[in-house]
Design a protein around this motif. Structure first.
Motif, mmCIF file in Angstrom:
data_model
loop_
_atom_site.group_PDB
_atom_site.id
_atom_site.type_symbol
_atom_site.label_atom_id
_atom_site.label_comp_id
_atom_site.label_asym_id
_atom_site.label_seq_id
_atom_site.Cartn_x
_atom_site.Cartn_y
_atom_site.Cartn_z
ATOM 1 N N GLY A 123 -72.140 -76.556 88.394
ATOM 2 C CA GLY A 123 -71.422 -76.317 87.136
ATOM 3 C C GLY A 123 -70.152 -77.147 87.123
ATOM 4 N N GLY A 124 -69.095 -76.598 86.537
ATOM 5 C CA GLY A 124 -67.829 -77.323 86.488
ATOM 6 C C GLY A 124 -67.528 -77.808 85.087
ATOM 7 N N VAL A 125 -66.682 -78.824 84.977
ATOM 8 C CA VAL A 125 -66.283 -79.359 83.682
ATOM 9 C C VAL A 125 -67.275 -80.448 83.268
ATOM 10 N N VAL A 126 -67.942 -80.228 82.125
ATOM 11 C CA VAL A 126 -68.908 -81.186 81.594
ATOM 12 C C VAL A 126 -68.523 -81.464 80.151
ATOM 13 N N ASP A 127 -68.301 -82.723 79.818
ATOM 14 C CA ASP A 127 -67.888 -83.133 78.473
ATOM 15 C C ASP A 127 -66.654 -82.372 77.993
ATOM 16 N N GLY A 128 -65.718 -82.124 78.898
ATOM 17 C CA GLY A 128 -64.465 -81.460 78.554
ATOM 18 C C GLY A 128 -64.552 -79.946 78.426
ATOM 19 N N LYS A 129 -65.711 -79.368 78.716
ATOM 20 C CA LYS A 129 -65.885 -77.904 78.629
ATOM 21 C C LYS A 129 -66.264 -77.360 79.999
ATOM 22 N N ASP A 130 -65.746 -76.179 80.318
ATOM 23 C CA ASP A 130 -66.061 -75.536 81.590
ATOM 24 C C ASP A 130 -67.449 -74.899 81.492
ATOM 25 N N VAL A 131 -68.364 -75.292 82.386
ATOM 26 C CA VAL A 131 -69.733 -74.774 82.373
ATOM 27 C C VAL A 131 -69.940 -73.860 83.575
ATOM 28 N N VAL A 132 -70.347 -72.617 83.296
ATOM 29 C CA VAL A 132 -70.677 -71.658 84.345
ATOM 30 C C VAL A 132 -72.197 -71.566 84.400
ATOM 31 N N MET A 133 -72.774 -71.721 85.574
ATOM 32 C CA MET A 133 -74.223 -71.691 85.712
ATOM 33 C C MET A 133 -74.725 -70.251 85.636
#
Length: 94
Positions: free
Chosen positions: A46-56
């Motif tokens: 997960g992490g920051v993808v395209d400026g958004k925080d992604v939670v798996m």
């Protein structure tokens, strides 16, 4: 060889097609319909993808459904796998 997905990517494997119908008729490989259900083999951090925080939200071992043409197909040790982004997963089968 193992795959370690990056960011919001997930490595999935398609379940085998049914070889027999419920009434016992054996299907040829051309007549077998591939299921759209996959098993999750590996999950990225997960992490920051395209400026958004992604939670798996999916985890290893989940059964999931994806879009028909989603992801990138790869062959590893003779096994066909698919790498998709988490947002390409439509549902978790319970």
């Amino acid at each position: 060889m193992t795959l370690r997905p990056l960011a919001d990517r997930v490595v999935i494997k398609q379940f085998k097609a049914e070889e027999k119908t419920k009434s016992g008729i054996i299907l040829t490989s051309a007549a077998q319909e591939k299921p759209q259900v996959f098993e999750v083999l590996e999950v990225g951090p997960g992490g920051v993808v395209d400026g958004k925080d992604v939670v798996m939200t999916v985890k290893k071992g989940d059964k999931v459904i994806t879009g028909e043409y989603s992801g990138t197909k790869v062959k590893v040790d003779g096994e066909e796998l698919v790498i998709v982004r988490q947002n390409d997963i439509l549902a978790v089968v319970e």
